[in-house]
Design an enzyme around this catalytic site. Structure first.
Site, mmCIF file in Angstrom:
data_model
loop_
_atom_site.group_PDB
_atom_site.id
_atom_site.type_symbol
_atom_site.label_atom_id
_atom_site.label_comp_id
_atom_site.label_asym_id
_atom_site.label_seq_id
_atom_site.Cartn_x
_atom_site.Cartn_y
_atom_site.Cartn_z
ATOM 1 N N ARG A 195 0.826 -1.219 0.000
ATOM 2 C CA ARG A 195 0.000 0.000 0.000
ATOM 3 C C ARG A 195 0.861 1.270 0.000
ATOM 4 N NH1 ARG A 195 -3.748 -0.306 4.845
ATOM 5 N NH2 ARG A 195 -1.899 -1.331 5.706
ATOM 6 N N ASN A 254 -6.381 -2.689 1.618
ATOM 7 C CA ASN A 254 -6.415 -4.149 1.659
ATOM 8 C C ASN A 254 -7.858 -4.606 1.775
ATOM 9 O OD1 ASN A 254 -3.617 -4.396 1.664
ATOM 10 N ND2 ASN A 254 -3.464 -4.417 3.878
#
Length: 781
Positions: free
Chosen positions: A24, A42
């Protein structure tokens, strides 16, 4: 169509190992560089990205997502869809969605270059700290207890982050963003030595001094304790063997650097890459003929050594304080699992270690060091554990959409496998289930994996042998959760594991595929013990079309420990009751005549002497004929490994021994001609290494001839599996001869050829059977 220069929106789904690896913040940084707006999060399927920007910038963004992925990430798929809606301002990391258990945990990873540099940087606050890590390295599976993978569900829950660590953890621009094990000297685990050194002494300095003086130190690593000693000190190595009651099994060695490994062993680019990879396995390497000397006691009878590099900050700091390589062998008593708790280390390693280098970060899940062979050709994993498990393996085409399946594996080198949604999750190496502690570990890990991956099986696969503990456990679990129980033939499972491991899909691995399966033994479809088989078929089912001639396993399990028993059985099979008249060159390798007479009566009556077509026992018999550990072996395959090392220098010039062929289908490969020629060579005083090489090449030649006799057509796939295929001579020569004959050999790469990979094949076959729809039919074996 997206117009050039116009703002476009895309929804990007990224699948693979993309959680807990810094993916990320990687996306966040790329988006800022490319002036892309949106968010990343996520969720239960991986990572989901909503992105707005110029179409050309978005194209570049997608390309760089793949090309510049973080070191521990593995991208299996990037799926792109149009996305409507107003573009937000800036790019953010959004809160994660529920259902994270579908993506799993990445393996533990060796210290990355950036963390390693900090260790030795006087200006860094983590200088000399034995537990530094970041998103790109450090413990994962070894410290996790539940999903989601956050600090509260790891062994790091006991340590509250200091303000400095908390700031790094919260900053997407920092490589420690959401690194759950992050710590520093102010807030993290601490290190000490028992017995305590003099006041004020550094525990690492004291441990290193003890090692340099010939002592043995128990070192708490990332997945268990090691027993360490100076690898160049023959007395220390011999003393460690004496204390562990480990007569001959090779010791693993840790070196400071690749260059140091190169002082002792031959290295190629593949070996260097393996040693320096995030998995940091033990790599089996050929000794350099002109290399620096090391004691023969490290690996008796072997021409290879198992080297690894430091893979934790603690190891780096310890190795920097010693003068050369250290033995790093499992911290256990012989045949027991590796110790993982401080309490057990104090209790179970007493009398083995002179001191204990301990810390207070708990090891929640035992992880042995992985072992990889890298001597020519593609690397082959021999033991899959730390650094590899539990990374999921993508299944080949045609094996998606199968019901959730749990495969229980075998009895030795036990692993289990979860199969779902086109992926297989193979557990780490657990050990031999006959050991009570290993069986307990198996049960604990099975519960953990089911929790971590939120997994409820619809199908449970077990080995066809009803007395395997894994089979018994699988049957009980099937009753408990209402799953369908499917029994899978041992050697068919080996073949399917090899095909799946090599990416052979359902259509390609069809009825024209062959499996050449060589191992110790497994239960066959006819109720007898098999171990040297040629199978024809594929995923949908197989037929036994050729095999090694069965020879009595005299004494049952005793024959697996005492090679002379197999020698007598082979000679009696080859020459009948007058075998002694032919066997003068080997009689001095047999026990007293009274012992042999008892064994002969067993062979005559069939008492505790079941027939077995085992390739492994054939190796033991030939080794015994050459005087290699005829009375007893100290560990599995000890005699066969010594025979391989003896043969290696002579392979290029040796001629193969002959074999005999009988029957139509199945073809039966007999060894009477080989034994006649071998005994003649012994009587003529031929070099034992030459005889060993002739045996290896004769076995290969016989198997290739048998494959041709059973109708393998041009281009036919031949899967090579079973523990004997870890013999590099057999593997390499078989591949060469099969290719020369016009066939396509298929070998293992990601899972072991031995029983450590069995569960993968079981899972695939059982899932296909349960799935129905004519995709598979019950296997013949």
């Amino acid at each position: 169509m997206e117009a050039a220069g116009a703002m476009a929106g895309r929804r990007i789904r990224v699948r693979g190992l993309v959680q807990g690896v810094g993916f990320r913040p990687h996306v966040w940084r790329l988006a800022r560089v490319l002036d892309i707006a949106g968010d990343v999060a996520n969720d239960g399927e991986g990572v989901i990205i909503h992105a707005w920007g110029d179409p050309a910038a978005l194209d570049g963004f997608q390309d760089r997502l793949r090309r510049e992925a973080p070191p521990l990430a593995r991208i299996d798929a990037v799926e792109v869809f149009p996305h409507r809606g107003p573009a937000p301002h800036g790019f953010t990391i959004a809160a994660s969605a529920a259902g994270l258990a579908r993506t799993g945990i990445v393996p533990d990873a060796a210290t990355c270059p950036a963390c390693r540099a900090e260790l030795f940087d006087p200006a860094d606050r983590r200088q000399g700290y034995a537990f530094g890590n970041c998103t790109h390295c450090g413990p994962r599976l070894s410290i996790v207890s539940a999903i989601p993978y956050d600090r509260a569900n790891t062994a790091m829950a006991a340590f509250t982050m200091c303000p400095d660590c908390a700031a790094e953890y919260a900053d997407p621009a920092d490589r420690r963003f959401h690194a759950q094990p992050t710590a520093c000297p102010a807030c993290g685990p601490r290190l000490w030595l028992e017995p305590a050194p003099e006041a004020g002494a550094d525990p690492l300095d004291a441990a290193a001094a003890l090692l340099r003086a010939g002592g043995i130190v128990a070192v708490k690593g990332i997945g268990g304790f090691h027993l360490a000693c100076d690898a160049a000190d023959a007395k220390a190595v011999a003393e460690l063997r004496r204390r562990k009651a480990r007569d001959a099994k090779p010791f693993a060695v840790m070196a400071r650097s690749v260059d140091e490994v190169g002082r002792y062993c031959q290295l190629d680019d593949a070996a260097r890459a393996l040693l320096q990879s995030p998995a940091a396995p033990i790599v089996l390497l050929p000794r350099r003929p002109d290399g620096a000397p090391l004691p023969g006691g490290l690996a008796p009878d072997q021409d290879h050594l198992g080297f690894m590099l430091p893979y934790t900050p603690l190891h780096h700091l310890l190795m920097a304080r010693v003068d050369g390589p250290l033995v790093m062998t499992s911290g256990n008593r012989s045949d027991e699992p590796q110790v993982i708790t401080n309490e057990d280390a104090r209790a179970r390693l007493v009398g083995l270690a002179d001191a204990w280098l301990m810390h207070d970060r708990a090891i929640l899940n035992r992880l042995d060091d992985s072992v990889v062979a890298a001597t020519g050709g593609a690397p082959a994993i021999l033991r899959r554990a730390r650094g590899y498990a539990p990374a999921p393996l993508p299944l080949p085409p045609g094996l998606d959409g199968l019901p959730p399946t749990l495969a229980m594996g075998g009895e030795l080198k036990a692993t289990f496998c979860l199969l779902r949604e086109g992926q297989a999750i193979l557990s780490q190496h657990i050990g031999d289930l006959e050991n009570a502690a290993a069986l307990d570990d198996y049960r604990v890990l099975l519960r953990l994996y089911r929790d971590l991956f939120d997994f409820t099986p619809e199908v449970i696969a077990v080995d066809a042998h009803p007395d395997y503990l894994s089979t018994t456990l699988g049957a009980a679990l099937a009753r408990e959760c209402g799953a369908r129980l499917v029994s899978v033939g041992h050697h068919h499972a080996h073949m399917a594991a090899c095909l799946a491991d090599a990416g052979i899909g359902l259509a390609e691995g069809g009825d024209g595929t062959f499996g050449l399966i060589l191992d110790g033994l497994g239960l066959g479809a006819d109720g007898t013990l098999w171990g040297g088989e040629i199978l024809r078929g594929g995923y949908r089912g197989v037929t036994r079309v050729a095999h090694i001639a069965p020879v009595a396993l005299a004494g049952g399990a005793a024959a697996m420990r005492q090679p002379w028993r197999n020698l007598v059985a082979q000679l009696r099979q080859a020459f009948g009751e007058t075998w002694r008249d032919q066997a003068a060159p080997v009689l001095n390798h047999l026990p007293p005549a009274a012992h042999v007479a008892v064994l002969e009566r067993m062979l005559e009556t069939g008492t505790n002497a079941p027939p077995c077509s085992s390739a492994g026992r054939l190796f033991d018999a030939v080794a015994a004929a050459l005087g290699i550990h005829p009375a007893r072996i100290g560990h599995e395959a000890q005699a066969a490994m010594a025979l391989e090392a003896l043969a290696r220098p002579h392979v290029a010039t040796a001629r193969p021994y002959p074999a005999a062929f009988g029957g139509d289908v199945p073809v039966v490969v007999g060894w009477a001609p080989m034994w006649r020629a071998l005994l003649d060579d012994l009587a003529a005083g031929e070099a034992p290494g030459l005889i060993a090489a002739r045996f290896h090449l004769g076995l290969v030649e016989a198997l290739v001839q048998a494959t041709g006799r059973v109708g393998a057509g041009p281009g036919a796939l031949v899967a090579l599996s079973g523990g004997v295929l870890q013999n590099r001579i057999i593997l390499h020569e078989l591949q060469a001869r099969l290719r020369a004959a016009g066939w396509r050999p298929v070998i293992h790469g990601q899972v072991p050829a031995n029983d450590g990979g069995l569960a993968l094949g079981q899972a695939v076959l059982a899932a296909l059977i349960a799935d129905g729809h004519d995709r598979a039919k019950p296997p013949g074996i």
